[in-house]
Design an enzyme around this catalytic site. Structure first.
Site, PDB file in Angstrom:
ATOM      1  CG  ASP A   8     -52.043 -38.644 -62.722  1.00 53.86           C
ATOM      2  OD1 ASP A   8     -51.388 -37.631 -62.378  1.00 53.86           O
ATOM      3  OD2 ASP A   8     -53.144 -38.936 -62.216  1.00 53.86           O
ATOM      4  CG  HIS A   9     -54.176 -36.276 -66.074  1.00 59.73           C
ATOM      5  ND1 HIS A   9     -54.332 -37.637 -65.835  1.00 59.73           N
ATOM      6  CD2 HIS A   9     -55.243 -35.668 -65.501  1.00 59.73           C
ATOM      7  CE1 HIS A   9     -55.449 -37.824 -65.159  1.00 59.73           C
ATOM      8  NE2 HIS A   9     -56.019 -36.652 -64.935  1.00 59.73           N
ATOM      9  CB  CYS A  65     -51.223 -38.930 -59.202  1.00 59.36           C
ATOM     10  SG  CYS A  65     -51.689 -39.350 -57.517  1.00 59.36           S
ATOM     11  N   GLY A  66     -52.280 -36.247 -58.885  1.00 55.99           N
ATOM     12  CA  GLY A  66     -52.886 -35.013 -58.372  1.00 55.99           C
ATOM     13  C   GLY A  66     -52.667 -34.849 -56.873  1.00 55.99           C
ATOM     14  CB  THR A  67     -54.035 -36.549 -53.990  1.00 55.61           C
ATOM     15  OG1 THR A  67     -54.109 -37.897 -54.494  1.00 55.61           O
ATOM     16  CG2 THR A  67     -55.333 -35.811 -54.270  1.00 55.61           C
ATOM     17  N   GLY A  68     -51.089 -37.484 -55.064  1.00 56.86           N
ATOM     18  CA  GLY A  68     -50.004 -38.396 -54.681  1.00 56.86           C
ATOM     19  C   GLY A  68     -50.536 -39.680 -54.063  1.00 56.86           C
ATOM     20  CB  ILE A  69     -53.772 -40.523 -52.466  1.00 53.07           C
ATOM     21  CG1 ILE A  69     -53.638 -39.421 -51.402  1.00 53.07           C
ATOM     22  CG2 ILE A  69     -54.406 -41.770 -51.855  1.00 53.07           C
ATOM     23  CD1 ILE A  69     -54.968 -38.852 -50.906  1.00 53.07           C
ATOM     24  N   GLY A  70     -53.181 -41.903 -55.106  1.00 52.65           N
ATOM     25  CA  GLY A  70     -53.422 -43.053 -55.988  1.00 52.65           C
ATOM     26  C   GLY A  70     -52.129 -43.677 -56.484  1.00 52.65           C
ATOM     27  CG  HIS A  98     -36.903 -43.556 -38.589  1.00 52.58           C
ATOM     28  ND1 HIS A  98     -37.653 -43.116 -37.527  1.00 52.58           N
ATOM     29  CD2 HIS A  98     -35.617 -43.187 -38.308  1.00 52.58           C
ATOM     30  CE1 HIS A  98     -36.870 -42.499 -36.639  1.00 52.58           C
ATOM     31  NE2 HIS A  98     -35.627 -42.523 -37.101  1.00 52.58           N
ATOM     32  NE  ARG A 132     -35.350 -47.009 -32.856  1.00 49.37           N
ATOM     33  CZ  ARG A 132     -34.599 -45.933 -33.105  1.00 49.37           C
ATOM     34  NH1 ARG A 132     -33.288 -46.049 -33.233  1.00 49.37           N
ATOM     35  NH2 ARG A 132     -35.155 -44.735 -33.236  1.00 49.37           N
ATOM     36  CG  HIS A 133     -35.171 -47.512 -37.947  1.00 45.85           C
ATOM     37  ND1 HIS A 133     -36.359 -47.172 -37.341  1.00 45.85           N
ATOM     38  CD2 HIS A 133     -34.238 -46.662 -37.449  1.00 45.85           C
ATOM     39  CE1 HIS A 133     -36.167 -46.147 -36.523  1.00 45.85           C
ATOM     40  NE2 HIS A 133     -34.880 -45.830 -36.571  1.00 45.85           N
TER      41      HIS A 133
END
Ligand code: RB5
Length: 145
Positions: A8-9, A65-70, A98, A132-133
């Site tokens: 995003d911006h 994005c700004g935080t990467g969260i959204g 992993h 195992r992963h």
């Protein structure tokens, strides 16, 4: 390896730095936007990159994005996506070894360019360890239904 990249911006400037870096390294990429600092909605770009990965238009994705969260939350809504939001190289390495992460999320307003490029490097170099992963990845897929 072909990379799909989108932001995003809030992630636009870092996206441009990463594109330049990929170009220098001779890594092919597809830019799914956005193309300016004008305000847009991050789910649109998370979805575009995620669908490109699942549809095998590209091998892996990078979303910003700004935080990467959204944008990481949005990308993870697409079936088959394992998007890892990373702010350090250890997490980026483990996300490949992993978790077999197929999309990397970054916070454009959180990270300096140098660290972000190191994270990209580690993410692109890492190979899934399997073993195992694999069972754990399969359990994630089962949650998707
Ligand atoms: C946009 O202002 C901002 O909310 C977005 O870039 C992101 O940080 C959301 O998670």
């Amino acid at each position: 390896m072909k990379i799909g990249i989108g932001s995003d911006h809030g992630g636009f400037e870092l996206k441009e730095h990463i594109k330049e870096y990929l170009k220098e390294k001779g890594i092919e990429y597809v830019d799914y936007g956005t193309n300016s600092l004008e305000s847009v909605d991050y789910p649109d770009y998370g979805k575009k990159v995620a669908e490109a990965v699942v549809g095998k238009e590209v091998d892996r994705g990078i979303v910003i994005c700004g935080t990467g969260i959204g944008i990481s939350i949005a990308a993870n809504k697409v079936r088959g996506i394992r998007c890892a939001l990373c702010g350090d190289t250890f997490s980026a390495r483990m996300s490949r070894l992993h978790n077999d992460a197929n999309v990397l999320a970054l916070g454009g307003r959180v990270l300096g360019v140098g660290l972000a490029l190191d994270i990209v490097d580690v993410f692109l170099d890492g190979e899934f360890e399997g073993g195992r992963h694999t069972n754990r990845i399969n359990k994630i897929s089962e949650i998707e239904g």
